[in-house]
Design an enzyme around this catalytic site. Structure first.
Site, PDB file in Angstrom:
ATOM      1  N   SER A  48       0.787  -1.209   0.000  1.00 48.22           N
ATOM      2  CA  SER A  48       0.000   0.000   0.000  1.00 48.22           C
ATOM      3  C   SER A  48       0.824   1.266   0.000  1.00 48.22           C
ATOM      4  CB  SER A  48      -0.926  -0.002   1.215  1.00 48.22           C
ATOM      5  OG  SER A  48      -1.789   1.056   1.088  1.00 48.22           O
ATOM      6  N   SER A  49       1.881   1.255  -0.820  1.00 49.22           N
ATOM      7  CA  SER A  49       2.703   2.457  -0.916  1.00 49.22           C
ATOM      8  C   SER A  49       1.892   3.609  -1.497  1.00 49.22           C
ATOM      9  CB  SER A  49       3.935   2.188  -1.764  1.00 49.22           C
ATOM     10  OG  SER A  49       3.563   1.605  -2.981  1.00 49.22           O
ATOM     11  N   ALA A  71      -0.044   5.182   1.207  1.00 49.70           N
ATOM     12  CA  ALA A  71       0.893   5.863   2.110  1.00 49.70           C
ATOM     13  C   ALA A  71       1.300   7.223   1.525  1.00 49.70           C
ATOM     14  CB  ALA A  71       2.122   4.992   2.361  1.00 49.70           C
ATOM     15  N   ASP A  73      -6.608   0.102   3.180  1.00 47.40           N
ATOM     16  CA  ASP A  73      -5.242   0.636   3.220  1.00 47.40           C
ATOM     17  C   ASP A  73      -5.149   1.888   4.090  1.00 47.40           C
ATOM     18  OD1 ASP A  73      -4.821  -1.344   1.350  1.00 47.40           O
ATOM     19  OD2 ASP A  73      -4.928   0.003  -0.361  1.00 47.40           O
TER      20      ASP A  73
HETATM   21  C1  GLA Z   1      -5.539  -3.329  -2.339  1.00 50.08           C
HETATM   22  C2  GLA Z   1      -6.721  -2.371  -2.176  1.00 50.08           C
HETATM   23  C3  GLA Z   1      -7.440  -2.582  -0.846  1.00 50.08           C
HETATM   24  C4  GLA Z   1      -7.785  -4.046  -0.630  1.00 50.08           C
HETATM   25  C5  GLA Z   1      -6.588  -4.938  -0.921  1.00 50.08           C
HETATM   26  C6  GLA Z   1      -6.950  -6.412  -0.920  1.00 50.08           C
HETATM   27  O1  GLA Z   1      -4.550  -3.038  -1.408  1.00 50.08           O
HETATM   28  O2  GLA Z   1      -6.242  -1.040  -2.284  1.00 50.08           O
HETATM   29  O3  GLA Z   1      -8.581  -1.747  -0.794  1.00 50.08           O
HETATM   30  O4  GLA Z   1      -8.909  -4.423  -1.373  1.00 50.08           O
HETATM   31  O5  GLA Z   1      -5.996  -4.657  -2.179  1.00 50.08           O
HETATM   32  O6  GLA Z   1      -7.324  -6.805   0.330  1.00 50.08           O
END
Ligand code: GLA
Length: 424
Positions: free
Chosen positions: A144-145, A148, A190
């Site tokens: 989740s960069s 971030a 995220d």
């Molecule tokens: C990505 C999406 C999140 C989530 C994940 C899977 O990170 O941005 O919203 O759905 O995938 O869990």
């Protein structure tokens, strides 16, 4: 940042010095946003359907050092990415323009942050002069960069303009960046993890009600001394794939399939006027009506309902300090992502399988959406080095080229828990 060991004093001071040079201001005037990466041990792919997720941050992430501009000019540069991003915060940002150009450069998140703030009625007059630095090699890694960076930009623009926003407001603002500005139909996992996490706890987020609670455990609470702390490490294993595969059906396609499954199940139970999300469907309705779904839609719904159950069981396992059980649930979640949600790709599945036969691993799964990036695992702290060597060797055999591209030839990184995003 509580007890998280990141960022280091050197990292902070280097970033501050860089901004002082860029802006001609004193180092003491430079503010820093700390925005950690997140993992989601349980609750994958269900946030966009209003499911409940379990998340925490790690001690790696993005720092954005900045000073408020004297005028409306925003100017950003990055340690990892080339170029300079420049825009005026008093000029309107339009997502349609951006999406048409498919111009997904790293500056999109800063422009998207401005878009989200404008869209919610905020008039900004001060830009920022800033420098973004991410933990090495971890961009586009399923940690989740992107969220971030989006959150770092939101917090910096808010700080420069004296706007005070709650974490819930910033969760919605980041949703606007991702959904409306960038066109990704993702959920709120995220940004909730990044904004709400607390060192020492797992965050349990109900993505339908948007309420959260913290789950404590002796496994994560360093204050409980040697017996409680350091029982595990978070092991991140990188596939070397940073982009979606060309023939990958993609994230938005899966979201649409979940919605279609929800629509059919709601119609079958006479609730056709309800917004089609799987959280609106009772598990008993799914059981009774699943024969009405085509095979692919039934699998997506199966993932949703089984994953929600794993989250509830995971809370119990975590709270009682049962890492073995917690790990089994993570592994089952990983398998369901492969078999029911059908995401991932060959190298990521190989990595999952390697992790599942690695000594000391409690459980593993794709991190993030799973179409690229890394797998996460919880590993016994005493066996973390042995596990690292094993994964490195086995993945190099399975994917010699990709493994050499992972983190400069290193497939594995060991992390600890982190804290929430903040401005210092
Ligand atoms: C990505 C999406 C999140 C989530 C994940 C899977 O990170 O941005 O919203 O759905 O995938 O869990």
């Amino acid at each position: 940042m509580g007890a998280s060991s990141w960022p280091s004093a050197v990292e902070l001071s280097d970033a501050k010095k860089k901004v002082a040079e860029m802006s001609g201001r004193d180092v003491g005037d430079v503010r820093v946003v700390i925005s950690p990466y997140r993992i989601c041990p349980l609750g994958a792919h269900i946030d966009h359907q209003g499911g409940t997720v379990l998340a925490m941050t790690v001690n790696k992430g993005i720092i954005l050092a900045f000073v408020p501009s004297y005028d409306s000019q925003a100017q950003l540069c990055s340690r990892q990415f080339a170029g300079e991003v420049k825009f005026r915060v008093d000029e309107e940002q339009l997502p349609s323009m951006h999406v048409k150009e498919k111009n997904y450069d790293w500056g999109s998140y800063a422009r998207g942050a401005l878009y989200a703030l404008q869209k919610t009625g905020n008039k900004l007059c001060k830009g920022i002069l800033g420098f973004i630095s991410g933990s090495d090699g971890l961009d586009s890694s399923g940690l989740s960069s992107s969220a971030a960076v989006g959150i770092a930009c939101l917090l910096a623009l808010e700080s420069a303009n004296n706007l005070s926003m709650s974490p819930s407001e910033n969760i919605e603002l980041d949703k606007l960046i991702e959904n409306s500005y960038l066109g990704l139909r993702n959920g709120i996992l995220d940004q909730s993890a990044i904004l709400l996490s607390k060192y020492g706890y797992l965050t349990l987020m109900d993505c339908k009600t948007k309420e959260h609670t913290f789950v404590s455990s002796s496994m994560l609470d360093g204050s409980k001394g040697p017996e409680g702390a350091n029982k595990y490490k978070i092991l991140l294993a990188f596939s070397g794939l940073k982009h979606c595969l060309k023939d990958n059906p993609g994230y938005n396609c899966r979201v649409a399939e979940c919605q279609e499954a929800a629509r059919i199940l709601l119609c079958a139970s006479g609730a056709q006027s309800v917004e089609p999300r799987l959280c609106e469907v009772e598990p008993s309705i799914f059981e009774a009506q699943k024969h009405k779904l085509k095979a692919n839609l039934a699998k997506r719904a199966e993932h949703y309902f089984s994953e929600n159950k794993r989250v509830i069981e995971g809370v119990k396992a975590w709270a009682s300090g049962n890492l073995l059980e917690f790990g089994k649930l993570i592994a089952a979640s990983g398998l369901s992502s492969i078999q029911n949600y059908e995401c991932g790709c060959e190298p990521m599945i190989q990595l999952y399988e390697i992790l599942m036969r690695t000594p000391g691993i409690f459980g593993a799964r794709f991190s993030g959406a799973g179409f690229r990036g890394c797998c996460l695992a919880f590993v016994d702290a005493d066996q973390a080095d042995e596990a690292t060597a094993f994964v490195q060797k086995e993945y190099a055999k399975a994917q010699p080229d990709l493994s050499s591209q992972a983190l400069g030839g290193r497939v594995v990184m060991l992390c600890d828990a982190g804290d929430s995003a903040c401005v210092i």
